[in-house]
Design a protein around this motif. Sequence first.
Motif, PDB file in Angstrom:
ATOM      1  N   ASN A   1     -24.413  16.865  22.347  1.00 28.80           N
ATOM      2  CA  ASN A   1     -23.475  15.880  21.821  1.00 28.80           C
ATOM      3  C   ASN A   1     -22.119  16.578  21.674  1.00 28.80           C
ATOM      4  OD1 ASN A   1     -21.890  14.208  20.169  1.00 28.80           O
ATOM      5  ND2 ASN A   1     -23.699  13.327  19.191  1.00 28.80           N
TER       6      ASN A   1
ATOM      7  N   ASN B   1     -19.288  15.565  20.902  1.00 28.49           N
ATOM      8  CA  ASN B   1     -18.518  15.197  19.712  1.00 28.49           C
ATOM      9  C   ASN B   1     -18.945  16.004  18.496  1.00 28.49           C
ATOM     10  OD1 ASN B   1     -16.883  13.253  21.035  1.00 28.49           O
ATOM     11  ND2 ASN B   1     -18.591  11.810  20.944  1.00 28.49           N
ATOM     12  N   VAL B   2     -20.240  16.226  18.329  1.00 31.15           N
ATOM     13  CA  VAL B   2     -20.749  17.061  17.226  1.00 31.15           C
ATOM     14  C   VAL B   2     -20.261  18.494  17.393  1.00 31.15           C
ATOM     15  CG1 VAL B   2     -22.849  18.072  16.224  1.00 31.15           C
ATOM     16  CG2 VAL B   2     -22.775  15.617  16.754  1.00 31.15           C
TER      17      VAL B   2
ATOM     18  N   LYS C   1     -16.371  18.677  16.846  1.00 26.81           N
ATOM     19  CA  LYS C   1     -16.018  18.509  15.431  1.00 26.81           C
ATOM     20  C   LYS C   1     -16.300  19.784  14.653  1.00 26.81           C
ATOM     21  CE  LYS C   1     -16.898  15.541  11.386  1.00 26.81           C
ATOM     22  NZ  LYS C   1     -15.683  15.924  10.756  1.00 26.81           N
ATOM     23  N   TYR C   2     -17.478  20.358  14.849  1.00 29.64           N
ATOM     24  CA  TYR C   2     -17.804  21.575  14.101  1.00 29.64           C
ATOM     25  C   TYR C   2     -16.870  22.726  14.491  1.00 29.64           C
ATOM     26  CZ  TYR C   2     -20.001  25.300  11.643  1.00 29.64           C
ATOM     27  OH  TYR C   2     -20.197  26.348  10.771  1.00 29.64           O
TER      28      TYR C   2
ATOM     29  N   TYR D   1     -32.016  20.267  17.599  1.00 33.67           N
ATOM     30  CA  TYR D   1     -32.140  18.843  17.315  1.00 33.67           C
ATOM     31  C   TYR D   1     -33.230  18.594  16.278  1.00 33.67           C
ATOM     32  CZ  TYR D   1     -29.771  18.936  21.780  1.00 33.67           C
ATOM     33  OH  TYR D   1     -28.892  19.227  22.797  1.00 33.67           O
TER      34      TYR D   1
ATOM     35  N   ASN E   1     -31.252  14.173  16.808  1.00 38.79           N
ATOM     36  CA  ASN E   1     -29.879  14.346  16.340  1.00 38.79           C
ATOM     37  C   ASN E   1     -29.508  15.816  16.432  1.00 38.79           C
ATOM     38  OD1 ASN E   1     -29.415  11.597  15.554  1.00 38.79           O
ATOM     39  ND2 ASN E   1     -30.714  11.989  13.786  1.00 38.79           N
ATOM     40  N   GLN E   2     -28.380  16.112  17.054  1.00 35.46           N
ATOM     41  CA  GLN E   2     -27.963  17.502  17.189  1.00 35.46           C
ATOM     42  C   GLN E   2     -27.467  18.036  15.852  1.00 35.46           C
ATOM     43  OE1 GLN E   2     -25.481  18.453  20.510  1.00 35.46           O
ATOM     44  NE2 GLN E   2     -25.475  20.623  19.994  1.00 35.46           N
TER      45      GLN E   2
ATOM     46  N   LEU F   1     -25.155  22.824  11.442  1.00 36.88           N
ATOM     47  CA  LEU F   1     -24.360  21.981  10.558  1.00 36.88           C
ATOM     48  C   LEU F   1     -24.665  22.314   9.102  1.00 36.88           C
ATOM     49  CD1 LEU F   1     -24.660  18.492  12.316  1.00 36.88           C
ATOM     50  CD2 LEU F   1     -22.762  20.135  12.452  1.00 36.88           C
TER      51      LEU F   1
END
Length: 140
Positions: free
Chosen positions: A12, A14-15, A18-19, A48, A52-53, A75
């Motif tokens: 992902n 985007n993940v 963002k991080y 995952y 969800n990553q 995360l």
Amino acid sequence: MIEISTDKSKLNINVIHKYLSEESYWAKDRNIETIQRSIDHSLCFGVYINDNQVGFARVVTDYTIYAYIMDVFILKEYQGKGYGKSLMNAIMNHQELQNLNRWGLATNDAHGLYKQFGFESLSKPEIMMEIKKKQPITEK
């Protein structure tokens, strides 16, 4: 249940963006195009939970002599649960990386984790050299 995969189609972006660009200390303001290009040219590991990553790392390697581990993260809300250790286990035990002579990485704050996998400070830091250029920041 945790899954660790090298399938880039599951990542992902985007993940990851963002991080890296907002939360990491090493890649602040890195744009999404640069992140995508680095993914395209690396062996990547996604972490995952229920598809969800929650984590990521990439390895730059020639698959023969050397590998450099980069952009490792879990995360914040998933830290402290052993996922970072599972990620490192997956990297260090990856079939295509078993015959390497040398591994490298840089960290400001995770020495304890990496020492569990045999990493130590450079034995001869005086022989290591680098060129460090500031990445041009493009519009996001």
